[in-house]
Design a protein around this motif. Structure first.
Motif, PDB file in Angstrom:
ATOM      1  N   TYR A 140      41.817  39.205  35.556  1.00  0.00           N
ATOM      2  CA  TYR A 140      41.146  40.359  34.956  1.00  0.00           C
ATOM      3  C   TYR A 140      41.099  41.565  35.880  1.00  0.00           C
ATOM      4  O   TYR A 140      40.802  42.667  35.460  1.00  0.00           O
ATOM      5  CB  TYR A 140      39.704  39.980  34.555  1.00  0.00           C
ATOM      6  CG  TYR A 140      38.932  39.230  35.626  1.00  0.00           C
ATOM      7  CD1 TYR A 140      38.341  39.895  36.683  1.00  0.00           C
ATOM      8  CD2 TYR A 140      38.830  37.838  35.582  1.00  0.00           C
ATOM      9  CE1 TYR A 140      37.655  39.201  37.672  1.00  0.00           C
ATOM     10  CE2 TYR A 140      38.149  37.135  36.564  1.00  0.00           C
ATOM     11  CZ  TYR A 140      37.567  37.830  37.602  1.00  0.00           C
ATOM     12  OH  TYR A 140      36.899  37.139  38.583  1.00  0.00           O
TER      13      TYR A 140
ATOM     14  N   ARG B 161      29.059  37.767  41.996  1.00  0.00           N
ATOM     15  CA  ARG B 161      28.993  37.253  40.628  1.00  0.00           C
ATOM     16  C   ARG B 161      29.673  35.896  40.540  1.00  0.00           C
ATOM     17  O   ARG B 161      30.640  35.649  41.264  1.00  0.00           O
ATOM     18  CB  ARG B 161      29.709  38.206  39.684  1.00  0.00           C
ATOM     19  CG  ARG B 161      28.991  39.515  39.454  1.00  0.00           C
ATOM     20  CD  ARG B 161      29.822  40.337  38.505  1.00  0.00           C
ATOM     21  NE  ARG B 161      29.147  41.553  38.112  1.00  0.00           N
ATOM     22  CZ  ARG B 161      29.732  42.486  37.347  1.00  0.00           C
ATOM     23  NH1 ARG B 161      30.968  42.324  36.923  1.00  0.00           N
ATOM     24  NH2 ARG B 161      29.073  43.571  37.011  1.00  0.00           N
TER      25      ARG B 161
ATOM     26  N   LEU C  15      31.111  38.668  33.804  1.00  0.00           N
ATOM     27  CA  LEU C  15      31.846  39.616  32.965  1.00  0.00           C
ATOM     28  C   LEU C  15      31.596  39.237  31.508  1.00  0.00           C
ATOM     29  O   LEU C  15      31.475  38.056  31.184  1.00  0.00           O
ATOM     30  CB  LEU C  15      33.337  39.508  33.259  1.00  0.00           C
ATOM     31  CG  LEU C  15      33.762  40.092  34.613  1.00  0.00           C
ATOM     32  CD1 LEU C  15      35.076  39.490  35.061  1.00  0.00           C
ATOM     33  CD2 LEU C  15      33.876  41.598  34.506  1.00  0.00           C
TER      34      LEU C  15
ATOM     35  N   PHE D  78      34.056  43.266  30.471  1.00  0.00           N
ATOM     36  CA  PHE D  78      35.392  43.134  31.038  1.00  0.00           C
ATOM     37  C   PHE D  78      36.243  44.263  30.449  1.00  0.00           C
ATOM     38  O   PHE D  78      36.293  44.433  29.227  1.00  0.00           O
ATOM     39  CB  PHE D  78      35.969  41.760  30.687  1.00  0.00           C
ATOM     40  CG  PHE D  78      37.462  41.743  30.680  1.00  0.00           C
ATOM     41  CD1 PHE D  78      38.180  42.155  31.801  1.00  0.00           C
ATOM     42  CD2 PHE D  78      38.172  41.355  29.548  1.00  0.00           C
ATOM     43  CE1 PHE D  78      39.570  42.177  31.787  1.00  0.00           C
ATOM     44  CE2 PHE D  78      39.553  41.371  29.524  1.00  0.00           C
ATOM     45  CZ  PHE D  78      40.253  41.790  30.648  1.00  0.00           C
ATOM     46  N   ILE D  79      36.877  45.025  31.322  1.00  0.00           N
ATOM     47  CA  ILE D  79      37.704  46.141  30.858  1.00  0.00           C
ATOM     48  C   ILE D  79      39.175  45.828  31.115  1.00  0.00           C
ATOM     49  O   ILE D  79      39.612  45.762  32.274  1.00  0.00           O
ATOM     50  CB  ILE D  79      37.272  47.445  31.562  1.00  0.00           C
ATOM     51  CG1 ILE D  79      35.802  47.688  31.195  1.00  0.00           C
ATOM     52  CG2 ILE D  79      38.170  48.612  31.163  1.00  0.00           C
ATOM     53  CD1 ILE D  79      35.178  48.895  31.751  1.00  0.00           C
TER      54      ILE D  79
ATOM     55  N   THR E 253      42.850  45.940  31.941  1.00  0.00           N
ATOM     56  CA  THR E 253      43.410  46.898  32.884  1.00  0.00           C
ATOM     57  C   THR E 253      44.932  46.779  32.962  1.00  0.00           C
ATOM     58  O   THR E 253      45.455  45.667  33.071  1.00  0.00           O
ATOM     59  CB  THR E 253      42.715  46.668  34.249  1.00  0.00           C
ATOM     60  OG1 THR E 253      41.347  47.072  34.093  1.00  0.00           O
ATOM     61  CG2 THR E 253      43.341  47.453  35.371  1.00  0.00           C
TER      62      THR E 253
ATOM     63  N   ALA F  62      30.834  49.513  34.890  1.00  0.00           N
ATOM     64  CA  ALA F  62      31.729  49.121  33.801  1.00  0.00           C
ATOM     65  C   ALA F  62      31.110  49.493  32.449  1.00  0.00           C
ATOM     66  O   ALA F  62      31.803  49.942  31.541  1.00  0.00           O
ATOM     67  CB  ALA F  62      32.030  47.627  33.869  1.00  0.00           C
TER      68      ALA F  62
ATOM     69  N   ILE G 105      39.598  48.801  40.317  1.00  0.00           N
ATOM     70  CA  ILE G 105      39.223  47.457  39.899  1.00  0.00           C
ATOM     71  C   ILE G 105      39.411  47.303  38.386  1.00  0.00           C
ATOM     72  O   ILE G 105      39.740  46.255  37.871  1.00  0.00           O
ATOM     73  CB  ILE G 105      37.794  47.190  40.400  1.00  0.00           C
ATOM     74  CG1 ILE G 105      37.523  45.738  40.561  1.00  0.00           C
ATOM     75  CG2 ILE G 105      36.745  47.867  39.604  1.00  0.00           C
ATOM     76  CD1 ILE G 105      36.418  45.446  41.536  1.00  0.00           C
TER      77      ILE G 105
END
Ligand code: 5AD
Length: 427
Positions: free
Chosen positions: A157, A247, A287, A318-319, A321, A358, A393
């Motif tokens: 991720y 995390r 996430l 969660f983005i 990427t 985020a 990130i």
């Protein structure tokens, strides 16, 4: 700059002190500062970090005197719950919350599945109301310095995974210390998070030197450097880092294994527990929206963060990427993140809950909405701008282009508009 207010130490018993802010009292841990009742002090994250002279404190407090009570009023007004008629499901749950009963798993499920506008508003308002009752208008504001984007890991991720072809940087030991000094002495931060990829170029000696030097500035230091040996974490704790942000990323063992090659959830949890045991304040979390995750996993994520006795919840969307194996995965809705903040507040009323960058990245109102849905902590990115651009990130990170001063001003303006004050949240 105004994101920490000094208070007066009015009581000490064993290692616990009571700090008073304009009549409001909060418990703090007295760990390493030589203090006595009557001293003016700064606390961060529930730890007493520094002492200042009475003259200096009174000068700062005089500037806060009027606005402090105004802020409180604004916060109280915004934290009122307007009477609406909730759906039957929600009503039952709200009644349980009023009676201080623990919510069952199915009820958490119901909350995450809420859809109607007015039900959602009621959920967010209820969480905000609890936040206000528990912590009043206090809000933590920490600075974060991202000092290296090298990482030995290859998490599916993550935008700084080893195999992604991006420009890498490392700040030298002197640069990190120099910049921390600037963040404390010129920008006024009282707590800094030092974050990097898992970069072993910073060996134990380098880390200890950095922490010892920054410690001299009299602030709370969070380290966020990923998995390192227990010995290293112990050494940097002794050097003066009293908080760690680490995390567990996901409570689902299988998803963890798949998305974080060569690492395991057991090891990660073992490390987090160890850090807690040796005295670190822990910020942990996950996430939201990793591939394969269900609401069950999401609920487990919240419950695991609680079970770890996290001193601060840190979770965000969660983005997906570009240039990572998950680049085409679906981005989750902001609403789900806000629900998670609210549900966390209901599950763990006294929690400190961060609004993460985020979440801010999802849209420009998200920070405000997070703070109005139960969150009470923020971080401001104070990484030098030439490096901040490279700490990729995830894509389209909020606050990357703006000048640091501009980010700070914008955040302080937001906090004032919501009636929040940077007093410490206590323990
Ligand atoms: N989207 C959102 N957060 C991410 N992180 C890593 N990659 C992403 C991404 N694509 C988070 C991880 C890590 C923290 C520093 O950044 O949760 O712990």
């Amino acid at each position: 700059m105004c994101y920490a207010i000094p208070g007066k130490l009015v009581e000490i018993k064993d290692r616990i002190g009571v700090v008073e802010y304009f009549g409001e009292r909060r418990k703090v841990l007295i760990d390493f500062v030589d203090v006595a009742v009557g001293d003016y002090v700064y606390a961060q994250g529930g730890v007493l970090i520094n002492k200042i002279s009475q003259e200096e404190a009174q000068e700062i407090l005089a500037t806060w005197q009027d606005i402090f009570f105004e802020l409180k009023k604004t916060d109280m007004r915004l934290a009122e719950v307007n009477k609406t008629t909730p759906s039957k499901n929600l009503l039952k749950i709200l009644q349980k919350i009023n009676l201080n009963q623990t919510l069952k798993r199915e009820e958490l499920f119901t909350l995450l599945e809420l859809k109607g506008r007015s039900d959602l508003k009621l959920l967010f308002d209820t969480a905000n109301n609890i936040r206000q009752k528990e912590h009043s208008n206090a809000c933590c504001v920490h600075g974060i310095i991202e000092f290296s984007n090298f990482c030995r890991n290859n998490c599916f991720y993550c935008g700084i995974r080893t195999q992604r072809n991006i420009k890498r940087y490392r700040m030298s030991v002197e640069e990190i210390v120099g910049f921390a000094r600037y963040a404390v002495q010129k920008l006024g931060f009282k707590a800094l998070v030092l974050q990097s990829g898992e970069d072993y170029w910073y060996n134990e000696n380098k880390l200890v030197t950095i922490i010892k030097e920054i410690k001299k500035l009299g602030i709370l230091i969070f380290v966020s450097i990923g998995s390192r040996s227990k010995e290293t974490y112990k050494k940097i704790f002794e050097a003066g880092a009293k908080a760690a942000l680490l995390r567990f990323e996901t409570s689902n063992k299988k998803i963890f294994k798949k998305l974080r090659p060569n690492t395991s959830l057991e090891e990660r949890l073992d490390l987090i527990k160890y850090l807690k045991d040796i005295g670190y304040l822990i910020a942990t979390g996950f996430l939201i929206g990793l591939p394969g995750e269900t609401y069950d996993d999401i609920i487990n994520n919240i419950l695991l963060t609680k079970a770890l006795e996290s001193d601060m919840y840190s979770f965000g969307p969660f983005i997906p990427t570009q240039g990572t194996p998950l680049q085409n995965h679906r981005l989750i809705d902001k609403e789900l993140v806000l629900k998670m903040i609210a549900v966390t507040r209901l599950v763990d009323k006294g929690a400190k809950i961060l609004v993460t960058t985020a979440l801010e990245t999802l849209d420009k109102n998200a920070k405000k909405e997070g703070l109005l849905s139960g969150a009470n902590s923020l971080m401001i990115n104070v990484t030098p701008s030439q490096y901040r651009r490279l700490y990729r990130i995830y894509d389209h990170r909020a606050g990357v282009r703006e000048e640091i001063e501009e980010n700070i001003k914008e955040t302080v303006r937001l906090l004032y508009s919501l009636g929040r004050a940077p007093t410490d949240l206590g323990i």
